[in-house]
Design an enzyme around this catalytic site. Structure first.
Site, PDB file in Angstrom:
ATOM      1  N   ASP A 124       0.796  -1.182  -0.066  1.00  0.00           N
ATOM      2  CA  ASP A 124      -0.182  -0.046  -0.085  1.00  0.00           C
ATOM      3  C   ASP A 124       0.884   1.214   0.092  1.00  0.00           C
ATOM      4  O   ASP A 124       2.126   0.865   0.160  1.00  0.00           O
ATOM      5  CB  ASP A 124      -0.877   0.088   1.381  1.00  0.00           C
ATOM      6  N   ASP A 156      -0.167   5.047   1.019  1.00  0.00           N
ATOM      7  CA  ASP A 156      -0.392   6.023   1.983  1.00  0.00           C
ATOM      8  C   ASP A 156      -0.286   5.268   3.754  1.00  0.00           C
ATOM      9  O   ASP A 156      -0.968   4.245   3.676  1.00  0.00           O
ATOM     10  CB  ASP A 156      -1.711   6.532   2.141  1.00  0.00           C
ATOM     11  N   GLY A 193      -7.491   4.220   2.656  1.00  0.00           N
ATOM     12  CA  GLY A 193      -7.746   3.144   1.740  1.00  0.00           C
ATOM     13  C   GLY A 193      -8.926   3.173   0.869  1.00  0.00           C
ATOM     14  O   GLY A 193      -9.307   2.473   0.088  1.00  0.00           O
ATOM     15  N   ILE A 194      -9.756   4.359   1.234  1.00  0.00           N
ATOM     16  CA  ILE A 194     -11.056   4.604   0.656  1.00  0.00           C
ATOM     17  C   ILE A 194     -10.984   5.564  -0.485  1.00  0.00           C
ATOM     18  O   ILE A 194     -10.303   6.723  -0.053  1.00  0.00           O
ATOM     19  CB  ILE A 194     -11.939   5.186   1.645  1.00  0.00           C
ATOM     20  N   ARG A 250     -11.342   8.675  -3.360  1.00  0.00           N
ATOM     21  CA  ARG A 250     -11.673   9.961  -2.987  1.00  0.00           C
ATOM     22  C   ARG A 250     -13.441  10.329  -3.122  1.00  0.00           C
ATOM     23  O   ARG A 250     -13.662  10.836  -2.204  1.00  0.00           O
ATOM     24  CB  ARG A 250     -11.001  10.727  -4.299  1.00  0.00           C
ATOM     25  N   SER A 293      -5.030   5.657  -4.740  1.00  0.00           N
ATOM     26  CA  SER A 293      -4.935   7.017  -4.981  1.00  0.00           C
ATOM     27  C   SER A 293      -4.326   7.245  -6.060  1.00  0.00           C
ATOM     28  O   SER A 293      -3.217   6.737  -7.060  1.00  0.00           O
ATOM     29  CB  SER A 293      -3.642   7.516  -3.846  1.00  0.00           C
ATOM     30  N   ASN A 348      -3.077   9.989  -7.196  1.00  0.00           N
ATOM     31  CA  ASN A 348      -1.691  10.615  -7.209  1.00  0.00           C
ATOM     32  C   ASN A 348      -0.636   9.735  -6.771  1.00  0.00           C
ATOM     33  O   ASN A 348       0.444  10.203  -6.540  1.00  0.00           O
ATOM     34  CB  ASN A 348      -1.908  11.502  -5.748  1.00  0.00           C
ATOM     35  N   ASP A 363      -1.830  -0.355   6.087  1.00  0.00           N
ATOM     36  CA  ASP A 363      -1.722   0.247   7.462  1.00  0.00           C
ATOM     37  C   ASP A 363      -3.284   0.625   7.725  1.00  0.00           C
ATOM     38  O   ASP A 363      -3.537   0.834   8.818  1.00  0.00           O
ATOM     39  CB  ASP A 363      -1.153   1.511   7.410  1.00  0.00           C
TER      40      ASP A 363
HETATM   41  C1  G6P Z   1      -5.630   6.085  -0.342  1.00  0.00           C
HETATM   42  C2  G6P Z   1      -5.537   7.132   0.820  1.00  0.00           C
HETATM   43  C3  G6P Z   1      -7.034   7.416   1.036  1.00  0.00           C
HETATM   44  C4  G6P Z   1      -7.280   8.323  -0.259  1.00  0.00           C
HETATM   45  C5  G6P Z   1      -7.291   7.508  -1.454  1.00  0.00           C
HETATM   46  C6  G6P Z   1      -7.549   8.047  -2.903  1.00  0.00           C
HETATM   47  O1  G6P Z   1      -6.147   4.947  -0.291  1.00  0.00           O
HETATM   48  O2  G6P Z   1      -5.594   5.930   2.003  1.00  0.00           O
HETATM   49  O3  G6P Z   1      -7.282   8.369   1.997  1.00  0.00           O
HETATM   50  O4  G6P Z   1      -8.595   8.734  -0.315  1.00  0.00           O
HETATM   51  O5  G6P Z   1      -5.881   6.973  -1.522  1.00  0.00           O
HETATM   52  O6  G6P Z   1      -6.589   9.170  -3.080  1.00  0.00           O
HETATM   53  P1  G6P Z   1      -6.580  10.245  -4.087  1.00  0.00           P
HETATM   54  O7  G6P Z   1      -5.170  10.821  -3.872  1.00  0.00           O
HETATM   55  O8  G6P Z   1      -6.810   9.480  -5.214  1.00  0.00           O
HETATM   56  O9  G6P Z   1      -7.515  11.389  -3.818  1.00  0.00           O
HETATM   57 MG    MG Z   2      -2.425   3.283   3.760  1.00  0.00          MG
END
Ligand code: G6P
Ligand code: MG
Length: 220
Positions: A9, A11, A46-47, A49, A118, A120, A172
């Site tokens: 993972d 983040d 992990g959820i 956006r 993510s 990003n 995590d």
């Molecule tokens: C990860 C983070 C989440 C976040 C998701 C989407 O899983 O733990 O908190 O919402 O990525 O990220 P993004 O950068 O696409 O908004």
């Molecule tokens: Mg994480």
């Protein structure tokens, strides 16, 4: 059985961006009259956006008050704030032990994967200077279900050409551990309060090759 890959993972495992996500969501939520705290933010790890925004609106009791275009605008405002905050990331932002582990896995020719929802993620790996240490990064843009659905981990296995049962997944967040377990992968959880992880560690600096290797042998 040979360990075929280690899938990470991002983040909270590679770097700690959870508080940057939190600060951006807190600002956007505050602008629409919703107050969120760190405890609530933990439920967003992990959820995706869009789903994170839905949960925030639900938490604020105003899910029905926002149309899809308004939600899109809020999600993109959050992302703008978040992306701006990413400029503070450098190689120093890699969590303890992670760079060393990635190098050791490369030396041992064990493929590495990234399973983050993510959008990003590629930018973040580049900013940390470790993009080339990943054999394959699953594309979050092609995923339709957030963790705890195993989709992103299965996409990583697919891209690596390995079977989930022969991989270790590192997470995590509870949603992430559940996703790893759901695809039959062996799970390692980092941090307190995680349930059903095959191995639970308190910090990333415990993620050494001897630790992974002992866990793998024990799981056979
Ligand atoms: C990860 C983070 C989440 C976040 C998701 C989407 O899983 O733990 O908190 O919402 O990525 O990220 P993004 O950068 O696409 O908004
Ligand atoms: Mg994480």
């Amino acid at each position: 059985m040979k360990l075929e890959a280690v899938i990470f993972d991002l983040d909270g495992v590679i770097t700690d961006t959870a508080h940057l996500h939190f600060q951006a969501w807190r600002q956007v939520a505050c602008e629409i009259g919703i107050e969120i705290d760190e405890t609530f933010n933990n439920t967003l790890k992990g959820i995706s956006r869009g789903e994170s925004l839905r949960r925030i609106l639900h938490f604020g009791g105003c899910e029905a008050a926002f149309t899809q275009p308004q939600r899109d605008a809020l999600a993109s405002r959050k992302n703008g704030i978040y992306v701006d905050s990413l400029s503070q990331l450098t190689a120093q932002s890699i969590l303890p032990g992670i760079h060393e582990l990635l190098l050791e896995l490369r030396e041992r020719q064990i493929p590495t994967g990234l399973a983050s929802v993510s959008l990003n993620a590629p930018t973040i790996l580049n900013m940390l200077g470790i993009a080339e240490l990943f054999t394959f990064c699953a594309d979050a843009g092609r995923i339709t279900h957030s963790k705890p659905d195993p989709e992103i981990f299965l996409a990583a296995c697919d891209g690596l050409g390995v079977s989930a049962q022969r991989c270790i997944g590192i997470e995590d967040a509870q949603a992430g551990i559940d996703a790893i377990n759901a695809c039959g992968m062996h799970s390692i959880g980092i941090g307190a309060g995680l349930q059903h992880a095959g191995l639970r560690l308190t910090s990333t600096d415990q993620l050494t090759w001897p630790c992974l290797s002992a866990f793998w042998q024990h799981a056979q």
